[in-house]
Scaffold this active site. Structure first.
Site, mmCIF file in Angstrom:
data_model
loop_
_atom_site.group_PDB
_atom_site.id
_atom_site.type_symbol
_atom_site.label_atom_id
_atom_site.label_comp_id
_atom_site.label_asym_id
_atom_site.label_seq_id
_atom_site.Cartn_x
_atom_site.Cartn_y
_atom_site.Cartn_z
ATOM 1 N N LYS A 145 0.926 -1.161 -0.117
ATOM 2 C CA LYS A 145 -0.019 0.002 -0.097
ATOM 3 C C LYS A 145 0.802 1.275 0.024
ATOM 4 O O LYS A 145 2.104 1.206 -0.831
ATOM 5 C CB LYS A 145 -1.004 -0.127 1.077
ATOM 6 C CG LYS A 145 -1.685 -1.188 1.046
ATOM 7 C CD LYS A 145 -2.876 -1.329 2.029
ATOM 8 C CE LYS A 145 -3.432 -2.688 2.110
ATOM 9 N NZ LYS A 145 -4.984 -2.950 2.819
ATOM 10 N N HIS B 33 -8.318 -3.224 -6.247
ATOM 11 C CA HIS B 33 -8.416 -3.236 -4.947
ATOM 12 C C HIS B 33 -9.450 -2.403 -4.377
ATOM 13 O O HIS B 33 -9.823 -1.536 -4.725
ATOM 14 C CB HIS B 33 -7.023 -2.815 -4.174
ATOM 15 C CG HIS B 33 -6.881 -3.061 -3.027
ATOM 16 N ND1 HIS B 33 -7.517 -2.335 -1.633
ATOM 17 C CD2 HIS B 33 -6.191 -4.130 -2.237
ATOM 18 C CE1 HIS B 33 -7.178 -2.688 -0.626
ATOM 19 N NE2 HIS B 33 -6.496 -3.986 -0.904
ATOM 20 N N GLU C 89 -9.659 -0.719 -1.827
ATOM 21 C CA GLU C 89 -9.315 0.740 -1.496
ATOM 22 C C GLU C 89 -9.653 1.849 -2.626
ATOM 23 O O GLU C 89 -9.821 2.803 -2.898
ATOM 24 C CB GLU C 89 -8.009 1.013 -0.864
ATOM 25 C CG GLU C 89 -8.056 0.321 0.590
ATOM 26 C CD GLU C 89 -6.872 -0.278 1.136
ATOM 27 O OE1 GLU C 89 -5.674 -0.301 0.632
ATOM 28 O OE2 GLU C 89 -7.041 -1.068 1.970
ATOM 29 N N SER D 97 -6.423 -9.331 6.626
ATOM 30 C CA SER D 97 -5.867 -9.557 7.962
ATOM 31 C C SER D 97 -5.250 -11.190 7.932
ATOM 32 O O SER D 97 -5.305 -11.672 8.979
ATOM 33 C CB SER D 97 -6.880 -9.379 8.940
ATOM 34 O OG SER D 97 -7.400 -8.174 9.050
HETATM 35 P P1 PGA Z 1 -4.556 -6.586 5.562
HETATM 36 O O1 PGA Z 1 -4.795 -6.213 3.840
HETATM 37 O O2 PGA Z 1 -3.855 -7.766 5.107
HETATM 38 O O3 PGA Z 1 -3.871 -5.533 6.108
HETATM 39 O O4 PGA Z 1 -5.792 -6.921 5.861
HETATM 40 C C1 PGA Z 1 -4.875 -6.718 2.809
HETATM 41 C C2 PGA Z 1 -5.335 -6.035 1.555
HETATM 42 O O5 PGA Z 1 -5.805 -5.004 1.510
HETATM 43 O O6 PGA Z 1 -4.668 -6.572 0.411
#
Ligand code: PGA
Length: 254
Positions: free
Chosen positions: A12, A96, A98, A214
């Protein structure tokens, strides 16, 4: 390409230049299992260095976190698939949650991004996943299936060999709350079966479907037990070389 086991780290918008290069060195200094394909989705500003550092190393590659759907033009701040291809980036994360949430990317635009990536020799890691509301409504499989239909089903059969899917329930991303191994397997099996029926059994069998949300060293082994879970897209836990290695190891042992 047949079904592959893949762990992709999604950095990210984290790390400055020195820390990013150090993390790549730290990951390379670990004993990464060679039968797992490891991918580092770096911030674009570090991609060229990443490609150079990894070019002679088998089984580990970089990914971009996004690309624009157009080949070039007046799109200030954007990065095109031909640009990524010109520095030998092999993978690109597309769609993604986001990007969907903060940059309003929709299924139709993502279909165009997938096309741009494939046309330039990049392999898309296509992300899909439902919100908590949709999960609670019970329509999660229908919703995620539709994301895949709208962004990937226009592809001709031969293109599917270069597609990787990452199922990432939004409610599990960065929240510390993971889908249970049963919930992950249920969705992966449902998607594989839908693709098998509506596309072909061959495409479905050869498709790598990663789980994201996660994933960490403490839960990875359980998630990887799912027969249709071929690996993980890892956010937070990919920012530490030791923890990341443990996830890759868990997949190697699954
Ligand atoms: P995270 O993110 O492992 O921090 O939950 C996963 C992702 O957004 O690809």
């Amino acid at each position: 390409m047949s079904r592959r086991k893949i762990v992709a780290g999604n950095w990210k918008m984290n790390k400055n230049n020195n820390d990013a290069l150090q993390l790549i060195r730290d990951i390379l200094a670990t004993n990464l299992p060679r039968d797992i394909h490891t991918v580092l989705a770096l911030p674009s500003i570090y991609l060229k260095n990443g490609v150079d550092m990894l070019k002679h190393i088998f089984g580990i590659d970089v990914a971009a976190q996004n690309c624009h759907q157009e080949q070039s033009g007046a799109f200030t701040g954007e990065i095109s698939a031909p640009m990524l291809s010109s520095i030998s980036v092999p993978y690109v994360v597309i769609g993604h949650s986001e990007r969907r949430q903060y940059f309003y990317e929709n299924n139709e635009q993502l279909a165009q991004k997938v096309d741009a990536a494939l046309a330039n020799g990049l392999q898309p890691i296509f992300c899909c996943g439902e919100s908590l509301d949709i999960r609670k409504s019970g329509d999660h499989v229908i919703y995620v299936s539709e994301q895949i239909r709208e962004s990937l089903f226009h592809l001709s059969d031969d293109k599917w060999a270069n597609i990787i899917i990452a199922y990432e329930p939004i409610w599990a991303i960065g929240t510390g709350e993971t889908a249970s191994p049963g919930q992950a397997q249920e969705m992966h099996a449902a998607l594989r079966s839908m693709i098998g029926i509506e596309k072909s059994a061959d495409i479905a069998d050869n498709l790598s479907i990663l789980y994201g949300g996660s994933v960490k060293s403490t839960n990875a082994a359980d998630i990887f037990r799912g027969a249709d879970v071929d690996g993980a897209l890892v956010g937070g836990a990919s920012l530490d070389a030791g923890g990341f290695l443990e996830i890759v190891d868990a997949l190697a042992q699954s």
